[in-house]
Design an enzyme around this catalytic site. Structure first.
Site: not given
Length: 237
Positions: A67, A188, A216
């Site tokens: 991320s 996600d 995610h």
């Protein structure tokens, strides 16, 4: 280079990446895999010295980031190509929020609302974020309990969140001459898997891997799959 450093996402401890670290070490025993925390004081106003200090603290080699960590890995590789030979992004986007020419991202209003909540209700934001991180997983509730948070304080987290919304990695990814691998979760809730084609359009030498039913929380949810994809990619370089 035989070093691979794993960087965590926003508000998350590097300890979340330990299952991936162990899986990679088993798959590639000759590779040294280490975890690194994001600097707590990381923010837009001091991004250049912050990234320089982070680069100097990391061993030369490959970078992989989850991320926000993936977005920062791209920024590090762009600034120090002689130090970092390639980048792996995990559940990471070129732009976290939608902007002109980049529609496959979090809607701007959603991001602004989340940023406002982080400012006004910092005591609630981690619980809300944990639900978003694990949304789409078959084991969402169990995964949310496993998440470990960084030592950053609420203001530091707010500054990092603002940075997440500002970074634009389209040009760095487009110009990157070193190898790039993007790993995405098909379910996600924060980084849509539909961004795959846009990432490939930026750089046709990059590669993308997608795990259809993953969230995610990809490093916690599917460390063995992730390690296998990364290892095969590294072995081909």
């Amino acid at each position: 280079m035989n070093n691979l450093t794993l960087l965590p996402g926003w508000a998350l401890s590097a300890d979340n990446l330990r299952p991936l670290q162990q899986a990679l070490q088993e798959r590639l025993p000759s590779l040294t895999v280490q975890l690194a925390e994001l600097p707590p004081r990381l923010q837009m106003s001091t991004l250049e010295p912050d990234l320089t200090a982070l680069a100097e603290a990391l061993p030369a080699g490959w970078l992989a980031g989850w991320s926000l960590g993936g977005m920062l890995a791209v920024q590090l590789q762009r600034r120090f190509p002689e130090r970092f030979c390639g980048v792996i992004t995990i559940a990471s986007n070129a732009c976290f929020a939608v902007r002109a020419g980049w529609p496959q991202a979090m809607p701007v209003d959603t991001f602004k609302a989340f940023l406002g909540d982080a400012r006004e209700h910092p005591e609630r934001i981690l619980k809300r974020f944990s639900l978003l991180v694990t949304q789409g997983s078959e084991n969402a509730r169990e995964l949310s309990k496993q998440l470990q948070w960084s030592d950053a304080d609420p203001l530091q987290r707010l500054n990092q969140l603002a940075l997440l919304g500002v970074i634009d990695n389209r040009i760095p990814l487009q110009r990157c001459a070193q190898p790039v691998l993007h790993c995405l979760g098909g379910n996600d809730a924060l980084v849509p898997a539909a961004v795959e084609s846009d990432l490939l359009a930026l750089n046709d030498k990059a590669q993308v891997r997608v795990l259809p039913q993953a969230s995610h929380a990809l490093p916690l949810e599917a460390p063995l799959w992730l390690a296998s994809e990364i290892a095969e990619w590294l072995e081909a370089q």
